[in-house]
Design a protein around this motif. Structure first.
Motif, PDB file in Angstrom:
ATOM      1  N   ASN A 220       3.462   0.735   6.293  1.00 20.09           N
ATOM      2  CA  ASN A 220       2.568  -0.100   5.598  1.00 20.09           C
ATOM      3  C   ASN A 220       2.045   0.285   4.161  1.00 20.09           C
ATOM      4  O   ASN A 220       1.038  -0.054   3.861  1.00 20.09           O
ATOM      5  N   ALA A 221       2.825   1.232   3.470  1.00 21.43           N
ATOM      6  CA  ALA A 221       2.769   1.422   2.054  1.00 21.43           C
ATOM      7  C   ALA A 221       3.812   1.779   1.486  1.00 21.43           C
ATOM      8  O   ALA A 221       4.533   2.584   1.847  1.00 21.43           O
ATOM      9  N   PHE A 228       1.938   0.974  -6.261  1.00 17.61           N
ATOM     10  CA  PHE A 228       1.932   1.413  -4.891  1.00 17.61           C
ATOM     11  C   PHE A 228       1.466   0.255  -4.264  1.00 17.61           C
ATOM     12  O   PHE A 228       0.277  -0.473  -4.510  1.00 17.61           O
ATOM     13  N   TYR A 229       1.882  -0.271  -3.158  1.00 15.57           N
ATOM     14  CA  TYR A 229       1.577  -1.541  -2.345  1.00 15.57           C
ATOM     15  C   TYR A 229       0.928  -0.875  -0.921  1.00 15.57           C
ATOM     16  O   TYR A 229       1.779  -0.400  -0.315  1.00 15.57           O
ATOM     17  N   ASP A 230      -0.329  -0.818  -0.997  1.00 16.67           N
ATOM     18  CA  ASP A 230      -1.066   0.015   0.254  1.00 16.67           C
ATOM     19  C   ASP A 230      -1.472  -1.445   1.005  1.00 16.67           C
ATOM     20  O   ASP A 230      -2.446  -2.055   0.664  1.00 16.67           O
ATOM     21  N   GLU A 231      -1.003  -1.460   2.251  1.00 17.70           N
ATOM     22  CA  GLU A 231      -1.346  -2.665   3.020  1.00 17.70           C
ATOM     23  C   GLU A 231      -2.168  -2.076   4.371  1.00 17.70           C
ATOM     24  O   GLU A 231      -1.996  -2.420   5.339  1.00 17.70           O
ATOM     25  N   ARG A 232      -2.429  -0.572   4.221  1.00 15.57           N
ATOM     26  CA  ARG A 232      -3.057   0.062   5.379  1.00 15.57           C
ATOM     27  C   ARG A 232      -4.595  -0.324   5.411  1.00 15.57           C
ATOM     28  O   ARG A 232      -5.157  -0.921   4.465  1.00 15.57           O
ATOM     29  N   LYS A 235      -7.418   2.232   2.726  1.00 13.76           N
ATOM     30  CA  LYS A 235      -6.507   2.193   1.354  1.00 13.76           C
ATOM     31  C   LYS A 235      -6.833   3.767   0.692  1.00 13.76           C
ATOM     32  O   LYS A 235      -7.900   3.875   0.821  1.00 13.76           O
ATOM     33  N   TYR A 249      -0.351  11.916  -3.644  1.00 13.35           N
ATOM     34  CA  TYR A 249      -0.643  10.965  -2.439  1.00 13.35           C
ATOM     35  C   TYR A 249      -0.263  11.661  -1.320  1.00 13.35           C
ATOM     36  O   TYR A 249       0.503  12.561  -1.205  1.00 13.35           O
ATOM     37  N   LEU A 251       0.453  10.823   2.563  1.00 12.66           N
ATOM     38  CA  LEU A 251       0.630   9.690   3.235  1.00 12.66           C
ATOM     39  C   LEU A 251       0.693   9.846   4.810  1.00 12.66           C
ATOM     40  O   LEU A 251       1.341  10.599   5.314  1.00 12.66           O
TER      41      LEU A 251
END
Length: 331
Positions: A220-221, A228-232, A235, A249, A251
Motif C-alpha cells: 500500500n505504498a 510516493f503514493y501512500d495509501e496506508r 501516512k 523512508y 516503511l
C-alpha cells in the motif's frame, strides 16, 4: 492544440484515428485548462501489431491512449532530470493514482519504459508539448508478470517463489499499490552457498525464505525515485521529492512489524537509492500495474534487534545462525 497538431500530421494518422474514437481523449488533448505532454507513436510504430491480432476492448484502448499523455509540461530538458512521469491514466490498483511512465537517458537518447525511444522532441502546442516515439506505450502488466519476463536476471527469485508457494500467498493479500525490492541472481549469490542451501533445500529453511520474500514487499505504498503514493492508513509526511537533497523512508513490510528503510540521495539531478544502508537499487522504477519494482544488488534482510542498519557488505556471505537470528521473531 495537441489534438489539432496530431490530426494534421502525416506521421501520426493512426494514433489520431484511435483518438477520434474516444471523445473524452479528444477533449483532453484539445483542452486549454491544463497543459499536457503527449508521447505520440508515429505510424511506423503500429507496424509491430500483427494483422490477425484480436482487437482489444474499447476500455483497454482508451487506457492505453491516456497512458501516452503526461500530466503537465515536460520539455526534453525536464525529462532529462525526471525518473518517472505521471500520466492521465489513473490506475485502480495503485489506489486510483496516475500510472507512471519510466524515463531514462542513455547514449541512444531518451527512452520510456525501457523500449520506446523519443525520435522527435519539443513540438510546441497551445496546451502543451508533443514528443514523437517509435513504439506504442502499453500500460504495464503486474509485478509478477514482469519478473517472469527476465529469467536470466531473476531465476533464483522465481525459484524462491515456487519453493514457498509465494504466489498463492500474495494473491490473498489485498494491496493498493506496492514497492517490491527484487533481488537479482547475484544478490542471492551474495548470501553465500551455506545460507542458500539452507533456504532452498531444507523444510525449515523455506520458512525463513518465505519470511525474506515477505520482507521485500512494502504494501500500500509505492515509492518511485521522484514520487510516493501512500495509501496506508498512517501516512508518512514527506516534502515534495524535487525540493530535497535526500529523503529517508521507514516503511512497513508484509513481514509482521518488520520495517525496511530506504534512503534516496540526490546530487546534480541524479539520484541513488539504498535499502537498509547496504543494498543498492541497481535498476530503479520498474513501473507495474500494481506497484513499482526496485531491483537490488543485495537481498534486503531485517536488521538485528536493536540495530537500525546492517552495513555488512562482506563477500563471504551470511552465516545460517545469523540469518536465523534476524528472522527468528517472524518465523
Amino acid at each position: 492544440t495537441i489534438y489539432e497538431l496530431i490530426s494534421k500530421s502525416k506521421f501520426t494518422t493512426k494514433f489520431a484515428k484511435l483518438v477520434d474514437d474516444h471523445p473524452s481523449v479528444v477533449d483532453l488533448l484539445n483542452s486549454t485548462s491544463a497543459n499536457y505532454t503527449l508521447f505520440v507513436p508515429v505510424d511506423k510504430a503500429f507496424e509491430d501489431i500483427p494483422d490477425d491480432h484480436k482487437k482489444p476492448s474499447k476500455e483497454f484502448i482508451e487506457n492505453a491512449l491516456l497512458y501516452h499523455i503526461a500530466k503537465g509540461e515536460y520539455p526534453a530538458r525536464k525529462i532529462l532530470h525526471s525518473y518517472t512521469l505521471p500520466t492521465a491514466y489513473d490506475e485502480e490498483l495503485l489506489g486510483g493514482e496516475p500510472q507512471r511512465l519510466r524515463s531514462s537517458v542513455g547514449l541512444g537518447g531518451v527512452k520510456l519504459n525501457f523500449y520506446s525511444k523519443v525520435i522527435a522532441a519539443d513540438i510546441a502546442a497551445k496546451n502543451g508539448i508533443i514528443h514523437a516515439v517509435n513504439h506504442i506505450l502499453v500500460p504495464p502488466p503486474y509485478v509478477g508478470r514482469i519478473i517472469t519476463l527476465f529469467p536470466d536476471r531473476f531465476s533464483t527469485l522465481l525459484l524462491a517463489y515456487e519453493k514457498t508457494e509465494f504466489v498463492k500467498f500474495i494473491h490473498g493479500v489485498n494491496l493498493k499499490g506496492s514497492t517490491v525490492f527484487v533481488p537479482t541472481n547475484e544478490a542471492f549469490n551474495w548470501l553465500g552457498p551455506k545460507a542458500n542451501a539452507f533456504l532452498f533445500n531444507t523444510d525449515k529453511g523455506r520458512k525463513y525464505l518465505k519470511a525474506i520474500l515477505k520482507y521485500n514487499i512494502v504494501p500500500n505504498a509505492t515509492l518511485y525515485t521522484d514520487a510516493f503514493y501512500d495509501e496506508r492508513d498512517t501516512k508518512q509526511q514527506t516534502e515534495p521529492a524535487e525540493e530535497l537533497k535526500s529523503e529517508h523512508y521507514d516503511l512497513p513490510t508484509l513481514l509482521g512489524d518488520a520495517h525496511i528503510s530506504v534512503d534516496i540521495a540526490r546530487i546534480f539531478g541524479f539520484a541513488s537509492i539504498k535499502v537498509n544502508g547496504y543494498s543498492r537499487v541497481v535498476v530503479p522504477n520498474g513501473v507495474a500495474k500494481n506497484g513499482v519494482i526496485q531491483v537490488v544488488n543485495r537481498v534486503p534482510l531485517p536488521p538485528h534487534k536493536g540495530h537500525r542498519h546492517h552495513h555488512s557488505d562482506n563477500v563471504g556471505g551470511i552465516e545460517v545462525k545469523d540469518l536465523m537470528s534476524r528472522l527468528a521473531d517472524y518465523v
